[in-house]
Design an enzyme around this catalytic site. Structure first.
Site, short mmCIF file in Angstrom:
data_model
loop_
_atom_site.label_atom_id
_atom_site.label_comp_id
_atom_site.label_asym_id
_atom_site.label_seq_id
_atom_site.Cartn_x
_atom_site.Cartn_y
_atom_site.Cartn_z
N ARG A 1 -11.69 3.51 9.63
CA ARG A 1 -11.51 2.10 9.97
C ARG A 1 -12.84 1.43 10.27
O ARG A 1 -12.92 0.21 10.32
CB ARG A 1 -10.62 1.96 11.21
CG ARG A 1 -9.15 2.11 10.92
CD ARG A 1 -8.34 1.66 12.13
NE ARG A 1 -6.99 2.18 12.07
CZ ARG A 1 -6.01 1.67 11.35
NH1 ARG A 1 -6.24 0.61 10.60
NH2 ARG A 1 -4.82 2.20 11.34
N ARG B 1 -2.83 -11.74 11.12
CA ARG B 1 -2.88 -10.32 10.72
C ARG B 1 -3.86 -10.12 9.57
O ARG B 1 -4.64 -9.18 9.55
CB ARG B 1 -1.50 -9.86 10.26
CG ARG B 1 -0.76 -9.06 11.28
CD ARG B 1 0.50 -8.34 10.84
NE ARG B 1 1.24 -8.76 9.69
CZ ARG B 1 2.54 -9.14 9.71
NH1 ARG B 1 3.18 -9.22 10.85
NH2 ARG B 1 3.17 -9.44 8.60
N ARG C 1 12.28 -11.51 10.72
CA ARG C 1 11.46 -10.76 11.68
C ARG C 1 10.54 -11.75 12.39
O ARG C 1 9.88 -12.57 11.75
CB ARG C 1 10.61 -9.71 10.96
CG ARG C 1 11.42 -8.50 10.56
CD ARG C 1 10.56 -7.55 9.78
NE ARG C 1 9.26 -7.37 10.42
CZ ARG C 1 8.45 -6.34 10.20
NH1 ARG C 1 8.82 -5.39 9.37
NH2 ARG C 1 7.29 -6.25 10.80
N LYS D 1 0.82 -1.21 0.00
CA LYS D 1 0.00 0.00 0.00
C LYS D 1 0.86 1.27 0.00
O LYS D 1 0.57 2.22 -0.72
CB LYS D 1 -0.92 -0.03 1.23
CG LYS D 1 -2.09 0.88 1.13
CD LYS D 1 -3.12 0.57 2.20
CE LYS D 1 -2.50 0.63 3.58
NZ LYS D 1 -3.50 0.81 4.65
N ARG E 1 10.34 -14.31 3.90
CA ARG E 1 11.34 -13.23 3.81
C ARG E 1 12.42 -13.37 4.88
O ARG E 1 12.14 -13.70 6.02
CB ARG E 1 10.66 -11.87 4.03
CG ARG E 1 9.60 -11.54 3.02
CD ARG E 1 9.18 -10.09 3.12
NE ARG E 1 8.54 -9.76 4.39
CZ ARG E 1 7.65 -8.77 4.54
NH1 ARG E 1 7.33 -8.02 3.50
NH2 ARG E 1 7.11 -8.52 5.71
#
Ligand code: ZN
Length: 227
Positions: A97, A181, A170, A22, A136
């Site tokens: 939101r 998420r 991470r 985004k 990743r």
């Protein structure tokens, strides 16, 4: 202080889960169309720092450990959209939101004879997103980015760039966290998607392709609604 007059001709909302690119796409739209991306967190910090009426109100609320009300956020948004740099239009990021916030935003715009031009949803495939994000990792030496499937070092276990043999991941990029998420994003966003779909301003775009292709699609959508 009198209500500032909003002179922003185009109001776009960009909806997309974390990891959908985004930020990258919003920057592209800023450059291409002279739009300004307004993210709620930045807006609050700016307003508090500038000491505007709404900023002072927000500061008092935050210092008391409370959440800033929709009313204050709307006031800050109104002030910000009246600034000269927003003359071509804005991309809202992180607001609204909820549908209550969406209605408050509609009321603000209606008071200025305006409407949302488009709510653009960056659509992703969850399973694919989990693979992408959870794969990743980066070189612990130089920070070069790698991926379990899509970008392995030429020599296994050794950074192409600096030869380092240690890598980092991470903690919150693991598959389970990414999946939850995404689920949280969908749960939160579904009512907004329905809300804007009902208004006929929802635009869905596939966010799973190459960055340039996604940018092209977005450019087409935004070019159309800004005409
Ligand atoms: Zn390296």
């Amino acid at each position: 202080m009198d209500a500032a007059t909003i002179t922003t001709p185009a109001v776009l909302i960009l909806l997309g889960p974390p990891g959908a690119g985004k930020g990258t796409q919003a920057r592209m739209l800023e450059e291409k169309f002279g739009l300004v991306q307004l993210s709620t967190g930045d807006l609050l910090r700016e307003a508090v720092a500038a000491g505007t009426d709404a900023g002072k109100a927000a500061k008092a609320v935050m210092e008391a450990g409370d959440l800033v009300s929709d009313e204050i956020v709307i006031a800050i948004l109104r002030d910000r959209m009246a600034q000269p740099d927003c003359a071509k239009g804005v991309i809202l990021d992180g607001f609204p939101r909820t549908t209550v916030q969406a209605e408050a935003l509609d009321n603000l715009l209606a008071s200025n004879n305006q409407k949302i031009n488009a709510a653009i949803s960056l659509e992703v495939e969850d399973a694919e997103m989990v693979t992408r994000i959870s794969g990743r990792y980066t070189c612990a030496g130089c920070g070069e980015g790698y991926h379990d499937q899509f970008k392995k070092p030429a020599e296994e276990g050794k950074c192409d760039k600096c030869g380092h043999t240690e890598f980092k991941r991470r903690a919150d990029d693991n598959a389970e966290t990414v999946a939850s998420r995404l689920a949280a994003y969908h749960a939160q966003t579904a009512p907004l998607i329905a809300y804007y779909d009902g208004q006929g301003v929802l635009q869905r775009t596939n966010a799973m392709g190459r960055i340039e292709d996604i940018a092209n699609d977005l450019e087409g959508i935004v070019g159309e609604v800004m005409n």
